[in-house]
Structures are given as C-alpha cells and as structure tokens.
Design a protein around this motif. Structure first.
Motif, mmCIF file in Angstrom:
data_model
loop_
_atom_site.group_PDB
_atom_site.id
_atom_site.type_symbol
_atom_site.label_atom_id
_atom_site.label_comp_id
_atom_site.label_asym_id
_atom_site.label_seq_id
_atom_site.Cartn_x
_atom_site.Cartn_y
_atom_site.Cartn_z
ATOM 1 N N ALA A 194 -40.264 -13.661 -8.798
ATOM 2 C CA ALA A 194 -41.110 -14.987 -8.771
ATOM 3 C C ALA A 194 -42.367 -14.522 -9.597
ATOM 4 N N GLN A 195 -42.631 -13.421 -9.681
ATOM 5 C CA GLN A 195 -43.943 -13.160 -10.530
ATOM 6 C C GLN A 195 -43.812 -12.937 -12.010
ATOM 7 N N ALA A 196 -42.658 -13.058 -12.562
ATOM 8 C CA ALA A 196 -42.410 -12.769 -13.960
ATOM 9 C C ALA A 196 -42.276 -13.827 -14.879
ATOM 10 N N PRO A 197 -43.107 -13.859 -15.645
ATOM 11 C CA PRO A 197 -43.403 -14.809 -16.436
ATOM 12 C C PRO A 197 -41.994 -15.407 -17.082
ATOM 13 N N ALA A 198 -42.054 -16.810 -17.464
ATOM 14 C CA ALA A 198 -40.691 -17.349 -18.126
ATOM 15 C C ALA A 198 -40.603 -16.862 -19.306
ATOM 16 N N GLY A 199 -39.232 -16.495 -19.471
ATOM 17 C CA GLY A 199 -38.686 -16.005 -20.723
ATOM 18 C C GLY A 199 -39.349 -14.635 -21.049
ATOM 19 N N SER A 200 -39.236 -13.673 -19.895
ATOM 20 C CA SER A 200 -39.734 -12.600 -20.105
ATOM 21 C C SER A 200 -38.519 -11.577 -19.815
ATOM 22 N N GLY A 201 -37.228 -12.039 -19.853
ATOM 23 C CA GLY A 201 -36.006 -11.088 -19.647
ATOM 24 C C GLY A 201 -35.901 -10.466 -18.151
ATOM 25 N N THR A 202 -35.691 -11.856 -17.423
ATOM 26 C CA THR A 202 -35.548 -11.436 -15.929
ATOM 27 C C THR A 202 -33.905 -11.223 -15.680
ATOM 28 N N THR A 203 -33.048 -11.143 -16.566
ATOM 29 C CA THR A 203 -31.718 -10.832 -16.319
ATOM 30 C C THR A 203 -31.316 -9.975 -15.270
ATOM 31 N N ALA A 204 -32.085 -8.866 -15.524
ATOM 32 C CA ALA A 204 -31.658 -7.796 -14.674
ATOM 33 C C ALA A 204 -32.217 -7.757 -13.169
ATOM 34 N N LEU A 205 -33.530 -8.440 -12.924
ATOM 35 C CA LEU A 205 -33.941 -8.820 -11.668
ATOM 36 C C LEU A 205 -32.881 -9.977 -10.905
ATOM 37 N N ARG A 206 -32.603 -10.815 -11.877
ATOM 38 C CA ARG A 206 -31.497 -11.925 -11.064
ATOM 39 C C ARG A 206 -30.338 -11.343 -10.727
ATOM 40 N N ARG A 207 -29.744 -10.327 -11.730
ATOM 41 C CA ARG A 207 -28.454 -9.726 -11.306
ATOM 42 C C ARG A 207 -28.541 -8.965 -9.979
ATOM 43 N N ARG A 208 -29.742 -8.244 -9.911
ATOM 44 C CA ARG A 208 -30.122 -7.342 -8.929
ATOM 45 C C ARG A 208 -30.239 -8.283 -7.657
ATOM 46 N N LEU A 209 -30.894 -9.353 -7.646
ATOM 47 C CA LEU A 209 -30.826 -10.205 -6.650
ATOM 48 C C LEU A 209 -29.632 -10.583 -6.063
ATOM 49 N N ILE A 210 -28.658 -11.116 -6.819
ATOM 50 C CA ILE A 210 -27.392 -11.531 -6.612
ATOM 51 C C ILE A 210 -26.483 -10.422 -5.968
ATOM 52 N N THR A 211 -26.760 -9.259 -6.447
ATOM 53 C CA THR A 211 -26.054 -7.991 -5.682
ATOM 54 C C THR A 211 -26.691 -7.822 -4.286
ATOM 55 N N LEU A 212 -27.794 -7.889 -4.224
ATOM 56 C CA LEU A 212 -28.363 -7.631 -3.008
ATOM 57 C C LEU A 212 -27.943 -8.710 -1.998
ATOM 58 N N SER A 213 -27.780 -9.924 -2.423
ATOM 59 C CA SER A 213 -27.535 -11.034 -1.716
ATOM 60 C C SER A 213 -26.123 -10.999 -0.945
ATOM 61 N N GLY A 214 -25.276 -10.573 -1.902
ATOM 62 C CA GLY A 214 -24.093 -10.266 -1.691
ATOM 63 C C GLY A 214 -23.761 -9.304 -0.459
ATOM 64 N N THR A 215 -24.503 -8.177 -0.960
ATOM 65 C CA THR A 215 -24.402 -6.919 -0.121
ATOM 66 C C THR A 215 -24.940 -7.056 1.509
ATOM 67 N N LEU A 216 -25.988 -7.964 1.516
ATOM 68 C CA LEU A 216 -26.868 -8.613 2.661
ATOM 69 C C LEU A 216 -25.616 -9.394 3.530
ATOM 70 N N CYS A 217 -25.295 -10.450 2.768
ATOM 71 C CA CYS A 217 -24.405 -11.431 3.455
ATOM 72 C C CYS A 217 -22.976 -10.769 3.984
ATOM 73 N N THR A 218 -22.618 -9.627 3.402
ATOM 74 C CA THR A 218 -21.295 -8.983 3.855
ATOM 75 C C THR A 218 -21.437 -7.754 4.723
ATOM 76 N N HIS A 219 -22.662 -7.338 4.941
ATOM 77 C CA HIS A 219 -22.991 -6.202 5.828
ATOM 78 C C HIS A 219 -22.329 -6.353 7.023
ATOM 79 N N PRO A 220 -21.829 -5.278 7.927
ATOM 80 C CA PRO A 220 -20.857 -5.293 8.955
ATOM 81 C C PRO A 220 -21.807 -5.969 10.063
ATOM 82 N N HIS A 221 -22.945 -5.860 9.974
ATOM 83 C CA HIS A 221 -23.775 -6.203 11.034
ATOM 84 C C HIS A 221 -23.408 -7.569 11.423
ATOM 85 N N TRP A 222 -23.089 -8.532 10.373
ATOM 86 C CA TRP A 222 -22.664 -10.045 10.471
ATOM 87 C C TRP A 222 -21.367 -10.431 10.978
ATOM 88 N N ALA A 223 -20.557 -9.515 11.543
ATOM 89 C CA ALA A 223 -19.090 -9.759 11.690
ATOM 90 C C ALA A 223 -18.956 -10.583 12.631
#
Length: 83
Positions: free
Chosen positions: A26-55
């Motif tokens: 959210a703090q990264a300026p537009a066009g500053s190469g946020t691909t790595a952050l976006r990929r990390r957020l997607i990975t973390l989102s998937g891991t959060l949603c599939t955590h065994p706690h949410w069975a």
C-alpha cells in the motif's frame, strides 16, 4: 457472550506477515516494481486460507476478525516488551 478464540501461534505469525506485506504494498509508489510484494501477498493469502485451523466451514466465517485482532494484539505486546 462468545467463547474466546484460540489461534495457533503459526497462524497469528502468518497473518502478521500478511498484514506487513499488505502495508508495504500500500505504501509503495506506483510503478516502483511491486511484483515481488504482490507475489508474496498472494502466497501468504493462499497459505492463510488453507491453514489446517480452518478445516471446519464455520471456523473461517467466525474466526477471521478475531484472528486479525489476535495478530494485532500480539504485535502490540511485542512492541511493549521491546520498549
């Protein structure tokens, strides 16, 4: 009154990482190469949603807000301990 929620520590840590990554993105300026952050957020989102706690189906609906609060309180407690 609802019973308190108890989340595994790894789930709280995972959600804190998600919150931190989201804040950095959210703090990264537009066009500053946020691909790595976006990929990390997607990975973390998937891991959060599939955590065994949410069975169970109801756990996700009723626990997501409490998880956010638990992650926030955990982070606040760490800051106070470091001060």
């Amino acid at each position: 009154m609802r019973p308190p929620f108890h989340f595994p520590e790894d789930l709280i840590t995972l959600h804190r990482a998600w919150q931190q990554t989201y804040a950095e993105l959210a703090q990264a300026p537009a066009g500053s190469g946020t691909t790595a952050l976006r990929r990390r957020l997607i990975t973390l989102s998937g891991t959060l949603c599939t955590h065994p706690h949410w069975a169970t189906p109801a756990a996700w609906r009723t626990g997501v807000v409490e998880l956010r609060l638990a992650a926030h309180m955990s982070e606040s407690a760490e800051r106070e301990g470091a001060a």
